[in-house]
Design an enzyme around this catalytic site. Structure first.
Site, PDB file in Angstrom:
ATOM      1  CB  CYS A 112      -0.951  -0.002   1.189  1.00  0.00           C
ATOM      2  SG  CYS A 112      -2.024  -1.438   1.212  1.00  0.00           S
ATOM      3  CG  HIS A 256      -3.227   3.416   2.660  1.00  0.00           C
ATOM      4  ND1 HIS A 256      -3.832   3.180   1.441  1.00  0.00           N
ATOM      5  CD2 HIS A 256      -3.159   2.209   3.291  1.00  0.00           C
ATOM      6  CE1 HIS A 256      -4.115   1.897   1.350  1.00  0.00           C
ATOM      7  NE2 HIS A 256      -3.725   1.287   2.455  1.00  0.00           N
ATOM      8  CG  ASN A 285      -6.527  -0.996   1.826  1.00  0.00           C
ATOM      9  OD1 ASN A 285      -5.930  -0.506   0.864  1.00  0.00           O
ATOM     10  ND2 ASN A 285      -5.904  -1.522   2.863  1.00  0.00           N
TER      11      ASN A 285
HETATM   12  C1  LIG Z   1      -9.534  -5.536  10.664  1.00  0.00           C
HETATM   13  C2  LIG Z   1     -10.015  -4.587  11.746  1.00  0.00           C
HETATM   14  C3  LIG Z   1     -11.089  -3.683  11.186  1.00  0.00           C
HETATM   15  C4  LIG Z   1     -10.630  -5.411  12.872  1.00  0.00           C
HETATM   16  O1  LIG Z   1     -11.094  -4.544  13.881  1.00  0.00           O
HETATM   17  P1  LIG Z   1     -10.753  -4.865  15.411  1.00  0.00           P
HETATM   18  O2  LIG Z   1     -11.473  -3.885  16.230  1.00  0.00           O
HETATM   19  O3  LIG Z   1      -9.260  -4.897  15.517  1.00  0.00           O
HETATM   20  O4  LIG Z   1     -11.401  -6.267  15.577  1.00  0.00           O
HETATM   21  P2  LIG Z   1     -10.720  -7.651  16.009  1.00  0.00           P
HETATM   22  O5  LIG Z   1      -9.852  -8.158  14.896  1.00  0.00           O
HETATM   23  O6  LIG Z   1     -10.093  -7.449  17.359  1.00  0.00           O
HETATM   24  O7  LIG Z   1     -11.992  -8.537  16.116  1.00  0.00           O
HETATM   25  C5  LIG Z   1     -13.000  -8.243  17.047  1.00  0.00           C
HETATM   26  C6  LIG Z   1     -14.138  -9.220  16.849  1.00  0.00           C
HETATM   27  O8  LIG Z   1     -14.829  -8.923  15.638  1.00  0.00           O
HETATM   28  C7  LIG Z   1     -14.939 -10.091  14.845  1.00  0.00           C
HETATM   29  N1  LIG Z   1     -14.933  -9.728  13.439  1.00  0.00           N
HETATM   30  C8  LIG Z   1     -13.887  -9.630  12.597  1.00  0.00           C
HETATM   31  N2  LIG Z   1     -14.318  -9.262  11.374  1.00  0.00           N
HETATM   32  C9  LIG Z   1     -15.661  -9.113  11.467  1.00  0.00           C
HETATM   33  C10 LIG Z   1     -16.669  -8.739  10.548  1.00  0.00           C
HETATM   34  N3  LIG Z   1     -16.390  -8.411   9.271  1.00  0.00           N
HETATM   35  N4  LIG Z   1     -17.927  -8.669  10.994  1.00  0.00           N
HETATM   36  C11 LIG Z   1     -18.263  -8.973  12.238  1.00  0.00           C
HETATM   37  N5  LIG Z   1     -17.350  -9.338  13.175  1.00  0.00           N
HETATM   38  C12 LIG Z   1     -16.066  -9.404  12.785  1.00  0.00           C
HETATM   39  C13 LIG Z   1     -13.749 -10.926  15.241  1.00  0.00           C
HETATM   40  O9  LIG Z   1     -13.972 -12.279  14.949  1.00  0.00           O
HETATM   41  C14 LIG Z   1     -13.670 -10.671  16.732  1.00  0.00           C
HETATM   42  O10 LIG Z   1     -14.614 -11.473  17.363  1.00  0.00           O
HETATM   43  P3  LIG Z   1     -14.288 -12.170  18.771  1.00  0.00           P
HETATM   44  O11 LIG Z   1     -14.020 -11.026  19.709  1.00  0.00           O
HETATM   45  O12 LIG Z   1     -15.528 -12.927  19.049  1.00  0.00           O
HETATM   46  O13 LIG Z   1     -13.078 -13.005  18.513  1.00  0.00           O
HETATM   47  C15 LIG Z   1      -8.867  -3.739  12.337  1.00  0.00           C
HETATM   48  O14 LIG Z   1      -8.002  -4.543  13.094  1.00  0.00           O
HETATM   49  C16 LIG Z   1      -8.066  -3.068  11.272  1.00  0.00           C
HETATM   50  O15 LIG Z   1      -8.559  -2.217  10.565  1.00  0.00           O
HETATM   51  N6  LIG Z   1      -6.759  -3.396  11.146  1.00  0.00           N
HETATM   52  C17 LIG Z   1      -5.917  -2.818  10.130  1.00  0.00           C
HETATM   53  C18 LIG Z   1      -6.290  -3.391   8.806  1.00  0.00           C
HETATM   54  C19 LIG Z   1      -5.646  -2.710   7.654  1.00  0.00           C
HETATM   55  O16 LIG Z   1      -5.734  -1.517   7.533  1.00  0.00           O
HETATM   56  N7  LIG Z   1      -5.013  -3.495   6.794  1.00  0.00           N
HETATM   57  C20 LIG Z   1      -4.477  -3.027   5.570  1.00  0.00           C
HETATM   58  C21 LIG Z   1      -3.104  -2.527   5.731  1.00  0.00           C
HETATM   59  S1  LIG Z   1      -2.585  -1.725   4.295  1.00  0.00           S
END
Ligand SMILES: CC(C)(COP(=O)(O)OP(=O)(O)OC[C@H]1O[C@@H](n2cnc3c(N)ncnc32)[C@H](O)[C@@H]1OP(=O)(O)O)[C@@H](O)C(=O)NCCC(=O)NCCS
Length: 328
Positions: A112, A256, A285
């Site tokens: 990215c 980004h 993204n």
């Molecule tokens: C992916 C992201 C949105 C997840 O949000 P988060 O608040 O960190 O959530 P977590 O990964 O801790 O998951 C929390 C819960 O939501 C659940 N969950 C994950 N995706 C889900 C979805 N699409 N819908 C519903 N629930 C979801 C998980 O299973 C977890 O459940 P649990 O607590 O029962 O295990 C966040 O971590 C993020 O944006 N990370 C960076 C990603 C990114 O930018 N990547 C590209 C880099 S260029």
């Protein structure tokens, strides 16, 4: 020198996948996706639409915007993690499709952060004794070709798009270069938190790697989130310091577009929430296309004035990160 962004262009596929569509595919909800990411919809390339097809459409728009023809280009760089093939490079396919003659071209891969890495590379090629005069820089991604549509933690995040830029050196020192200051960084110690484990030379494709879904992207979400905020904030501060500018000198900040909460956290830390350009709600993204789409939207909507300073920042797999201060 007078190396400027002479033209911009973008392409997004027609098909839109919104959060209601995703609710039918995996156990998720519009409320969860919007609250955690800010994304409402993303564009999805057609099955037979390749990264080079999207890059070509963005490139033709940028050439038209710059008022030059493809045969006037001296170099083409395509930033992508989703090349049409392992080789030839996607840039060569774009060269052929736009009719750019035999100018040199290659792909650059910094995930990215790729578009900002490519701007730095292009600027180096143009300002060095090599003195290339017109360089086409493209960020193009078919991210959905890496998405596991059964993995709710990643499939809601990504979309497909391309953005293109014609950089031109008009040789006039009065013009002022588009490149004001930049900061690039990477830390391979974090290479496993965001990766496609299969399909490359480490795990060449076999029936087993496909059965194990190793050809899809895997991500440690919370760790990636933390590193994104840290690296983009530090890179922005470094660029402001290098350039002797403050946040008050900035017209626009373009981070980004990965996640609204990451963007808000970075904007808060560097003190410019009101200057941030946002479109993550409409595209998700789009990796190395994301900052480019923002720049093209701002340009075509008449929101950029000559001399405006634009602070950009990105992060991605590698981990890589980048920030660049652009003079319009
Ligand atoms: C992916 C992201 C949105 C997840 O949000 P988060 O608040 O960190 O959530 P977590 O990964 O801790 O998951 C929390 C819960 O939501 C659940 N969950 C994950 N995706 C889900 C979805 N699409 N819908 C519903 N629930 C979801 C998980 O299973 C977890 O459940 P649990 O607590 O029962 O295990 C966040 O971590 C993020 O944006 N990370 C960076 C990603 C990114 O930018 N990547 C590209 C880099 S260029």
């Amino acid at each position: 020198m007078g190396i400027r962004i002479k033209g911009t262009g973008r392409y997004v596929p027609e098909k839109i996948l919104n959060n209601a569509d995703l609710e039918k595919m995996v156990d998720t909800s519009d409320e969860w996706i919007v609250t955690r990411t800010g994304i409402k919809e993303r564009h999805i390339a057609a099955d037979n639409e390749t990264t080079s097809d999207m890059a070509t459409k963005a490139a033709l728009a940028a050439l038209e915007n710059a008022g030059i023809t493809a045969d006037q280009l001296d170099f083409i760089i395509v930033s992508t993690v989703t090349p049409d093939h392992a080789f030839p490079c996607t840039a060569a396919l774009v060269q052929k499709k736009i009719g750019a003659g035999q100018c040199p071209c290659f792909d650059q891969e910094a995930a990215c952060s790729g578009l900002l890495y490519a701007f730095n590379t292009a600027y180096a090629l143009m300002s060095s004794p090599l003195a290339y005069k017109r360089v086409l820089v493209i960020g193009a991604e078919k991210m959905t070709s890496l998405v596991d549509w059964s993995d709710r933690s990643t499939c809601v995040l990504f979309g497909d798009a391309a953005a293109a830029f014609v950089l031109e050196n008009d040789g006039d020192p009065e013009t002022g270069d588009f490149y004001v200051a930049g900061e690039l960084g990477a830390d391979g110690n974090w290479s496993d938190i965001l990766q496609v484990p299969g399909g490359g030379s480490a795990n060449p494709p076999t029936h087993q790697t496909v059965d194990d879904k190793l050809h899809f992207l895997k991500m440690g979400g919370p760790k990636t989130f933390h590193m994104a905020v840290l690296s983009m904030t530090n890179a922005c501060r470094a660029v402001l310091e290098k350039s002797g500018k403050t946040i008050d000198d900035i017209a626009w900040a373009i981070p980004h577009q990965a996640n609204r909460r990451i963007i808000d956290a970075v904007a808060e830390r560097i003190g410019c929430p009101e200057k941030v350009y946002l479109n993550v709600d409409r595209y998700g993204n789009t990796s190395s296309a994301s900052i480019g789409i923002c720049l093209d939207e701002l340009n075509r909507s008449g929101n950029l004035k000559r001399g405006d300073l634009i602070l950009t920042a990105s992060f991605g797999a590698g981990l890589t990160w980048a920030s660049m201060l652009i003079r319009w």
